[in-house]
Write an enzyme that holds these catalytic residues in place. Sequence first.
Site, short mmCIF file in Angstrom:
data_model
loop_
_atom_site.label_atom_id
_atom_site.label_comp_id
_atom_site.label_asym_id
_atom_site.label_seq_id
_atom_site.Cartn_x
_atom_site.Cartn_y
_atom_site.Cartn_z
N GLY A 8 0.83 -1.21 0.00
CA GLY A 8 0.00 0.00 0.00
C GLY A 8 0.86 1.25 0.00
N GLY A 11 -0.39 5.21 -0.99
CA GLY A 11 -1.42 5.95 -0.27
C GLY A 11 -0.86 7.15 0.47
CD GLN A 12 -3.12 11.22 4.66
OE1 GLN A 12 -3.96 10.43 5.10
NE2 GLN A 12 -2.99 12.45 5.14
CB ILE A 34 -3.30 -2.90 -6.01
CG1 ILE A 34 -3.88 -1.59 -5.47
CG2 ILE A 34 -3.13 -3.93 -4.91
CD1 ILE A 34 -5.28 -1.70 -4.90
CB ILE A 54 -2.87 -7.09 1.19
CG1 ILE A 54 -2.43 -7.57 2.58
CG2 ILE A 54 -4.35 -6.73 1.20
CD1 ILE A 54 -2.45 -6.50 3.64
CE1 TYR A 142 -9.35 2.29 8.89
CE2 TYR A 142 -9.89 3.51 10.88
CZ TYR A 142 -9.00 3.19 9.89
OH TYR A 142 -7.74 3.75 9.89
CE LYS A 146 -6.79 0.26 10.55
NZ LYS A 146 -5.61 -0.18 9.81
N1 NAD Z 1 -4.25 8.46 7.14
C1 NAD Z 1 -4.75 8.46 8.37
O1 NAD Z 1 -5.19 9.50 8.88
C2 NAD Z 1 -4.72 7.20 9.18
C3 NAD Z 1 -5.10 7.25 10.52
C4 NAD Z 1 -5.13 6.08 11.27
C5 NAD Z 1 -4.70 4.89 10.70
N2 NAD Z 1 -4.34 4.86 9.39
C6 NAD Z 1 -3.95 3.56 8.83
O2 NAD Z 1 -2.72 3.63 8.15
C7 NAD Z 1 -2.72 2.74 7.04
C8 NAD Z 1 -2.41 3.49 5.75
O3 NAD Z 1 -3.36 4.54 5.63
P1 NAD Z 1 -3.33 5.60 4.45
O4 NAD Z 1 -3.91 6.83 5.01
O5 NAD Z 1 -2.01 5.62 3.79
O6 NAD Z 1 -4.44 4.95 3.50
P2 NAD Z 1 -4.71 5.21 1.94
O7 NAD Z 1 -6.14 4.89 1.69
O8 NAD Z 1 -4.19 6.54 1.53
O9 NAD Z 1 -3.77 4.10 1.29
C9 NAD Z 1 -4.09 2.74 1.35
C10 NAD Z 1 -3.24 2.01 0.34
O10 NAD Z 1 -3.66 0.64 0.31
C11 NAD Z 1 -3.66 0.22 -1.05
N3 NAD Z 1 -4.52 -0.95 -1.20
C12 NAD Z 1 -5.88 -1.01 -1.28
N4 NAD Z 1 -6.27 -2.28 -1.48
C13 NAD Z 1 -5.14 -3.04 -1.50
C14 NAD Z 1 -4.90 -4.42 -1.67
N5 NAD Z 1 -5.89 -5.30 -1.88
N6 NAD Z 1 -3.62 -4.86 -1.62
C15 NAD Z 1 -2.59 -4.00 -1.44
N7 NAD Z 1 -2.77 -2.67 -1.30
C16 NAD Z 1 -4.04 -2.20 -1.32
C17 NAD Z 1 -4.14 1.43 -1.82
O11 NAD Z 1 -3.77 1.34 -3.18
C18 NAD Z 1 -3.38 2.54 -1.09
O12 NAD Z 1 -2.09 2.68 -1.65
C19 NAD Z 1 -4.11 2.07 7.04
O13 NAD Z 1 -4.03 0.87 7.78
C20 NAD Z 1 -4.95 3.07 7.81
O14 NAD Z 1 -6.06 2.46 8.42
C21 NAD Z 1 -4.33 5.99 8.62
#
Ligand code: NAD
Length: 317
Positions: A8, A11-12, A34, A54, A142, A146
């Site tokens: 992943g 992502g952010q 992906i 994943i 969610y 978690k």
């Molecule tokens: N950003 C936040 O504010 C925040 C806060 C608390 C926890 N988190 C946790 O941190 C982690 C990353 O968050 P984020 O903000 O980068 O999320 P995001 O949604 O920006 O990125 C998620 C990534 O997962 C990838 N993804 C989706 N389906 C997939 C699959 N089947 N196989 C592989 N990759 C896949 C997406 O392409 C993306 O790159 C997550 O577990 C999220 O719950 C984030």
Amino acid sequence: MKNVLIIGSTGQIGSELTLELRKRYNGNIVAGYIPGAEPKGELLESGPAEVVDITNEQQIAEVVSKYKIDTIYNLAALLSAVAEIKPQLAWKIGMDGLFNVLEVAREHHCAVFTPSSIGVFGNNTPKDKTPQDTIRNPRTMYGVTKVGGELLSDYYYIRFGVDTRSVRFPGLISYIAPPGGGTTDYAVDIYYEAVKGNKFVCPIAAGTFMDMMYMPDALHAAIQLMEADPTRLVHRNAFNIASMSFDPEIIFNNIKKYVPEFTMEYAVDSLRQSIAESWPNSLDDTCARIEWDWKPTYDLDTMTKDMLSKLKSRNLK
Ligand SMILES: NC(=O)c1ccc[n+]([C@@H]2O[C@H](COP(=O)([O-])OP(=O)(O)OC[C@H]3O[C@@H](n4cnc5c(N)ncnc54)[C@H](O)[C@@H]3O)[C@@H](O)[C@H]2O)c1
């Protein structure tokens, strides 16, 4: 040398964490993605990238073998608001996917970091200065994934000795990749609208406090925890970490100090609002401070100054 797989990575969090890991370590730092979410620019050019879904255990295992991976950062998830719309897929990625990662980690002796969230808490959890060890009874998919993820990660540590570690991230604020559909996204969007000269329409009601953190502190937390001395860790999955807590009025007024013409109105989104109300107002992160010396560097004002200057330099339309 460290060899790391980030699942992943586009992502952010991943788009910044991957680059930070490449700066720190000289091994293979593999950006897993992906199809449809391919790495671009510096992320693509600065190191190896591989398709890693994943939900496909064999694909994870092949990349882990190919690059002799010793640490997996598992960032794949559907964020809170999206997971409520697609709960079945959220489970498949959050729980079945994590199970695949942990199985590969068990067989290939990898350490695993899987972020948890303030979403593990629910309406019965103490709301202010929420303790490390307390009630976790979320009513969102969610949150369910978690809590399940924390328990499963601890199980793999206790039963198989897999080195699993995690933090409960609050809402993360950053200026590179946009947020992926979480309840705290408004605290990122508000900066973009301020810099574009637009009025901000806030989906979260005034008076709704949530914990938030600036991305540099979040990246630092993830890496620092994975490098921490394991003999000091009493907890593993997952540590409360905190740096600031605010409601929409407080962040709006802070931005207005630097953008005096900025305006905001409310159009509350009922799904996001109900999730926000079930989450804590603020977290107690004493255990992280004691067990691995966690300490944030940004507060609301230093974050606002940095966010505004970084976004202004991008000439947003
Ligand atoms: N950003 C936040 O504010 C925040 C806060 C608390 C926890 N988190 C946790 O941190 C982690 C990353 O968050 P984020 O903000 O980068 O999320 P995001 O949604 O920006 O990125 C998620 C990534 O997962 C990838 N993804 C989706 N389906 C997939 C699959 N089947 N196989 C592989 N990759 C896949 C997406 O392409 C993306 O790159 C997550 O577990 C999220 O719950 C984030």
